[in-house]
Design an enzyme around this catalytic site. Sequence first.
Site, PDB file in Angstrom:
ATOM      1  N   TYR A  61      -1.645  -0.380  10.965  1.00 33.69           N
ATOM      2  CA  TYR A  61      -1.886  -1.135   9.924  1.00 33.69           C
ATOM      3  C   TYR A  61      -0.640  -1.059   8.778  1.00 33.69           C
ATOM      4  O   TYR A  61      -0.039  -1.678   8.188  1.00 33.69           O
ATOM      5  CB  TYR A  61      -3.465  -0.674   9.009  1.00 33.69           C
ATOM      6  CG  TYR A  61      -3.211  -0.978   7.584  1.00 33.69           C
ATOM      7  CD1 TYR A  61      -3.122  -2.293   7.113  1.00 33.69           C
ATOM      8  CD2 TYR A  61      -3.235  -0.009   6.520  1.00 33.69           C
ATOM      9  CE1 TYR A  61      -3.285  -2.721   5.622  1.00 33.69           C
ATOM     10  CE2 TYR A  61      -3.223  -0.233   5.239  1.00 33.69           C
ATOM     11  CZ  TYR A  61      -3.281  -1.616   4.802  1.00 33.69           C
ATOM     12  OH  TYR A  61      -3.272  -2.057   3.435  1.00 33.69           O
ATOM     13  N   THR A  64       0.909  -1.216   0.061  1.00 30.61           N
ATOM     14  CA  THR A  64      -0.058  -0.049   0.019  1.00 30.61           C
ATOM     15  C   THR A  64       0.909   1.062   0.067  1.00 30.61           C
ATOM     16  O   THR A  64       1.893   1.399   0.702  1.00 30.61           O
ATOM     17  CB  THR A  64      -0.755  -0.130   1.334  1.00 30.61           C
ATOM     18  OG1 THR A  64      -1.526   1.506   1.504  1.00 30.61           O
ATOM     19  CG2 THR A  64      -0.185  -0.190   2.607  1.00 30.61           C
ATOM     20  N   ASP A  65       0.324   2.345  -0.456  1.00 27.70           N
ATOM     21  CA  ASP A  65       0.943   3.869  -0.535  1.00 27.70           C
ATOM     22  C   ASP A  65       1.077   4.216   1.175  1.00 27.70           C
ATOM     23  O   ASP A  65       1.811   5.250   1.387  1.00 27.70           O
ATOM     24  CB  ASP A  65       0.265   4.695  -1.332  1.00 27.70           C
ATOM     25  CG  ASP A  65      -1.123   4.888  -0.806  1.00 27.70           C
ATOM     26  OD1 ASP A  65      -1.686   4.409   0.032  1.00 27.70           O
ATOM     27  OD2 ASP A  65      -1.791   5.985  -1.498  1.00 27.70           O
ATOM     28  N   GLU A  66       0.185   3.691   1.914  1.00 27.03           N
ATOM     29  CA  GLU A  66       0.347   4.197   3.293  1.00 27.03           C
ATOM     30  C   GLU A  66       1.328   3.951   4.151  1.00 27.03           C
ATOM     31  O   GLU A  66       1.739   4.521   5.153  1.00 27.03           O
ATOM     32  CB  GLU A  66      -0.700   3.571   4.277  1.00 27.03           C
ATOM     33  CG  GLU A  66      -2.268   3.768   3.317  1.00 27.03           C
ATOM     34  CD  GLU A  66      -3.282   3.470   4.272  1.00 27.03           C
ATOM     35  OE1 GLU A  66      -3.524   3.400   5.452  1.00 27.03           O
ATOM     36  OE2 GLU A  66      -4.526   3.265   3.551  1.00 27.03           O
ATOM     37  N   LYS A 122       2.267  -3.175   7.368  1.00 22.51           N
ATOM     38  CA  LYS A 122       2.491  -3.484   5.847  1.00 22.51           C
ATOM     39  C   LYS A 122       4.108  -2.902   5.448  1.00 22.51           C
ATOM     40  O   LYS A 122       4.907  -3.459   4.599  1.00 22.51           O
ATOM     41  CB  LYS A 122       1.576  -2.624   5.043  1.00 22.51           C
ATOM     42  CG  LYS A 122       0.105  -2.971   5.209  1.00 22.51           C
ATOM     43  CD  LYS A 122      -0.064  -4.335   4.476  1.00 22.51           C
ATOM     44  CE  LYS A 122       0.175  -4.583   2.857  1.00 22.51           C
ATOM     45  NZ  LYS A 122      -0.208  -6.127   2.465  1.00 22.51           N
TER      46      LYS A 122
HETATM   47  P1  NAD Z   1      -9.650  -7.294   2.268  1.00 23.62           P
HETATM   48  O1  NAD Z   1      -9.428  -7.009   3.836  1.00 23.62           O
HETATM   49  O2  NAD Z   1     -10.830  -7.213   1.469  1.00 23.62           O
HETATM   50  O3  NAD Z   1      -9.051  -8.807   1.940  1.00 23.62           O
HETATM   51  C1  NAD Z   1      -7.975  -9.751   2.885  1.00 23.62           C
HETATM   52  C2  NAD Z   1      -8.312 -11.092   2.406  1.00 23.62           C
HETATM   53  O4  NAD Z   1      -6.992 -11.710   3.389  1.00 23.62           O
HETATM   54  C3  NAD Z   1      -9.345 -11.589   3.027  1.00 23.62           C
HETATM   55  O5  NAD Z   1     -10.233 -12.567   1.978  1.00 23.62           O
HETATM   56  C4  NAD Z   1      -9.121 -12.580   4.247  1.00 23.62           C
HETATM   57  O6  NAD Z   1      -9.895 -13.569   4.539  1.00 23.62           O
HETATM   58  C5  NAD Z   1      -7.486 -13.032   3.805  1.00 23.62           C
HETATM   59  N1  NAD Z   1      -6.810 -13.124   5.120  1.00 23.62           N
HETATM   60  C6  NAD Z   1      -6.854 -12.413   6.189  1.00 23.62           C
HETATM   61  N2  NAD Z   1      -5.748 -12.983   7.191  1.00 23.62           N
HETATM   62  C7  NAD Z   1      -5.581 -14.194   6.362  1.00 23.62           C
HETATM   63  C8  NAD Z   1      -4.501 -15.211   7.049  1.00 23.62           C
HETATM   64  N3  NAD Z   1      -3.877 -15.267   8.077  1.00 23.62           N
HETATM   65  N4  NAD Z   1      -4.533 -16.109   6.142  1.00 23.62           N
HETATM   66  C9  NAD Z   1      -5.032 -16.248   4.864  1.00 23.62           C
HETATM   67  N5  NAD Z   1      -5.890 -15.074   4.559  1.00 23.62           N
HETATM   68  C10 NAD Z   1      -6.198 -14.394   5.211  1.00 23.62           C
HETATM   69  O7  NAD Z   1      -8.230  -6.662   1.612  1.00 23.62           O
HETATM   70  P2  NAD Z   1      -8.152  -5.874   0.276  1.00 23.62           P
HETATM   71  O8  NAD Z   1      -8.610  -4.731   0.247  1.00 23.62           O
HETATM   72  O9  NAD Z   1      -8.411  -6.863  -0.646  1.00 23.62           O
HETATM   73  O10 NAD Z   1      -6.480  -5.864   0.347  1.00 23.62           O
HETATM   74  C11 NAD Z   1      -5.597  -6.773  -0.411  1.00 23.62           C
HETATM   75  C12 NAD Z   1      -4.144  -6.344  -0.285  1.00 23.62           C
HETATM   76  O11 NAD Z   1      -3.901  -5.112  -0.922  1.00 23.62           O
HETATM   77  C13 NAD Z   1      -3.791  -6.274   1.073  1.00 23.62           C
HETATM   78  O12 NAD Z   1      -2.556  -6.870   1.371  1.00 23.62           O
HETATM   79  C14 NAD Z   1      -3.731  -4.724   1.224  1.00 23.62           C
HETATM   80  O13 NAD Z   1      -2.976  -4.241   2.375  1.00 23.62           O
HETATM   81  C15 NAD Z   1      -3.354  -4.403  -0.172  1.00 23.62           C
HETATM   82  N6  NAD Z   1      -3.896  -2.956  -0.688  1.00 23.62           N
HETATM   83  C16 NAD Z   1      -5.243  -2.590  -0.322  1.00 23.62           C
HETATM   84  C17 NAD Z   1      -5.681  -1.413  -0.887  1.00 23.62           C
HETATM   85  C18 NAD Z   1      -7.103  -0.938  -0.810  1.00 23.62           C
HETATM   86  O14 NAD Z   1      -7.550   0.241  -1.029  1.00 23.62           O
HETATM   87  N7  NAD Z   1      -8.018  -1.963  -0.277  1.00 23.62           N
HETATM   88  C19 NAD Z   1      -4.714  -0.410  -1.240  1.00 23.62           C
HETATM   89  C20 NAD Z   1      -3.349  -0.917  -1.409  1.00 23.62           C
HETATM   90  C21 NAD Z   1      -2.968  -2.123  -1.070  1.00 23.62           C
HETATM   91  P1  TYD Z   2     -10.589   3.886   4.199  1.00 23.97           P
HETATM   92  O1  TYD Z   2     -11.917   3.519   3.214  1.00 23.97           O
HETATM   93  O2  TYD Z   2     -10.804   3.348   5.438  1.00 23.97           O
HETATM   94  O3  TYD Z   2      -9.219   3.749   3.813  1.00 23.97           O
HETATM   95  P2  TYD Z   2      -7.806   3.951   4.293  1.00 23.97           P
HETATM   96  O4  TYD Z   2      -7.921   4.604   5.495  1.00 23.97           O
HETATM   97  O5  TYD Z   2      -6.912   3.085   4.099  1.00 23.97           O
HETATM   98  O6  TYD Z   2      -7.261   5.444   3.371  1.00 23.97           O
HETATM   99  O7  TYD Z   2     -11.054   5.563   4.399  1.00 23.97           O
HETATM  100  C1  TYD Z   2     -10.660   6.439   3.305  1.00 23.97           C
HETATM  101  C2  TYD Z   2     -10.732   7.828   3.926  1.00 23.97           C
HETATM  102  O8  TYD Z   2     -12.245   8.033   4.155  1.00 23.97           O
HETATM  103  C3  TYD Z   2      -9.930   7.938   5.090  1.00 23.97           C
HETATM  104  O9  TYD Z   2      -9.399   9.228   5.041  1.00 23.97           O
HETATM  105  C4  TYD Z   2     -10.810   7.786   6.393  1.00 23.97           C
HETATM  106  C5  TYD Z   2     -12.359   8.406   5.679  1.00 23.97           C
HETATM  107  N1  TYD Z   2     -13.468   7.722   6.303  1.00 23.97           N
HETATM  108  C6  TYD Z   2     -14.443   8.596   6.728  1.00 23.97           C
HETATM  109  O10 TYD Z   2     -14.448   9.741   6.562  1.00 23.97           O
HETATM  110  N2  TYD Z   2     -15.745   7.921   6.891  1.00 23.97           N
HETATM  111  C7  TYD Z   2     -15.617   6.582   7.131  1.00 23.97           C
HETATM  112  O11 TYD Z   2     -16.790   6.057   7.759  1.00 23.97           O
HETATM  113  C8  TYD Z   2     -14.473   5.805   6.664  1.00 23.97           C
HETATM  114  C9  TYD Z   2     -14.761   4.145   6.667  1.00 23.97           C
HETATM  115  C10 TYD Z   2     -13.513   6.303   6.364  1.00 23.97           C
END
Ligand code: NAD
Ligand code: TYD
Length: 357
Positions: free
Chosen positions: A159, A133-135, A163
């Site tokens: 988080y 992630t970019d975070e 990561k």
């Molecule tokens: P998500 O939370 O929707 O899905 C995570 C999945 O991992 C779930 O299916 C969960 O059951 C599985 N999981 C959790 N713990 C586990 C374990 N111990 N063993 C096996 N499986 C396990 O997450 P996402 O949003 O799909 O993100 C996927 C990846 O992308 C993550 O690594 C996250 O850090 C990265 N990412 C997400 C975003 C975003 O905007 N969602 C952005 C950048 C990077």
């Molecule tokens: P989120 O979807 O939780 O992603 P991340 O924290 O990983 O960027 O949140 C996106 C942005 O929206 C973040 O700045 C927090 C804000 N947010 C709200 O303002 N209200 C909400 O209910 C949630 C879930 C997030």
Amino acid sequence: MSLLVTGGAGFIGSNFVLDWLANSDEPVVNLDALTYAGNLANLACLQGDARHVFVHGDICDRALIDRLLAEHRPRAIVHFAAESHVDRSIHGPGAFMRTNIEGTYTLLEAARAHWSALAADDKAAFRFHHVSTDEVYGSLKADDPPFAETNPYEPNSPYSASKAASDHLVRAWHHTYGLPVVTTNCSNNYGPYHFPEKLIPLMIVNALAGKALPVYGDGQQIRDWLYVKDHCSGIRAVLERGRLGETYNIGGWNEKANIDIVRTVCALLDELRPDSAGPYSRLITYVTDRPGHDRRYAIDARKIERELGWRPAETFDTGIRKTVQWYLDHPDWVADVQNGSYRDWLDRQYGAQAATA
Ligand code: NAD
Ligand code: TYD
């Protein structure tokens, strides 16, 4: 040949598996622990498809991973599995340390043992693709340039710290052991199958239910949004053509303040599903800010564009419209998530005995 995907029942992982099998006949072994964020309903259309092998298990289980690598001999591991929600990491960081750090370590060690024993050609072709992630780069000020791959790591939440730790492990396994890794750091994704605890799906489902739309703090925090299918195509490009040991940032050049995202969702719902009670924006409610809330994320995606020719296919306008429409078209998926019955999918779809490793 096959891929081992971890976390393929989550939001991005399930989109990746669906996209992969829409573009290729190469099988996917999908290892997922089915935490609250894992939803096999996302993969319902693959039921009976021999190209998708679902394994219910934990990435911290070394014996299981050893067995899967020996049995399926994947040419690559694409590692999505993680605890992914910042708010949950603030309330309970333990699961994040375990899955994101210990789980990645366990996978790396299993991959290293497997890769070391491969014949020369297979060894050269093998990839460990770490999805991050970019975070990890921390928070930008309003006039800072967007995150480049060379930015220092300054994670601020449990988080992002977990990561960042996993990214460092992946880097070290490449430099120390030569494991053929690539890492992608992506901005906020949105699109189908997004669990409604994150901003965009939460706003859609709350608005449709007539509930408050909680905006943290002043709503001026900025995120850089990428349509999930564009993330999947970026991962495919890096997996196929990325340079070993390199990091690629993936982003959509879509910096938006949270309040503007919420207003856009409301306006689309006003157009597509008008509410006789009035515009959905009436439900916007400012609430107490998240502790340590990062102010701004933005991705400089020029490296992946220049080296690999990747470009996002969607603009924010086209992607958000598709997303809102998807939630309107899938009320059963939303209802199953909200009433918890999505957690019965393992038994309903696969049968407890067949699916549990
Ligand atoms: P998500 O939370 O929707 O899905 C995570 C999945 O991992 C779930 O299916 C969960 O059951 C599985 N999981 C959790 N713990 C586990 C374990 N111990 N063993 C096996 N499986 C396990 O997450 P996402 O949003 O799909 O993100 C996927 C990846 O992308 C993550 O690594 C996250 O850090 C990265 N990412 C997400 C975003 C975003 O905007 N969602 C952005 C950048 C990077
Ligand atoms: P989120 O979807 O939780 O992603 P991340 O924290 O990983 O960027 O949140 C996106 C942005 O929206 C973040 O700045 C927090 C804000 N947010 C709200 O303002 N209200 C909400 O209910 C949630 C879930 C997030």
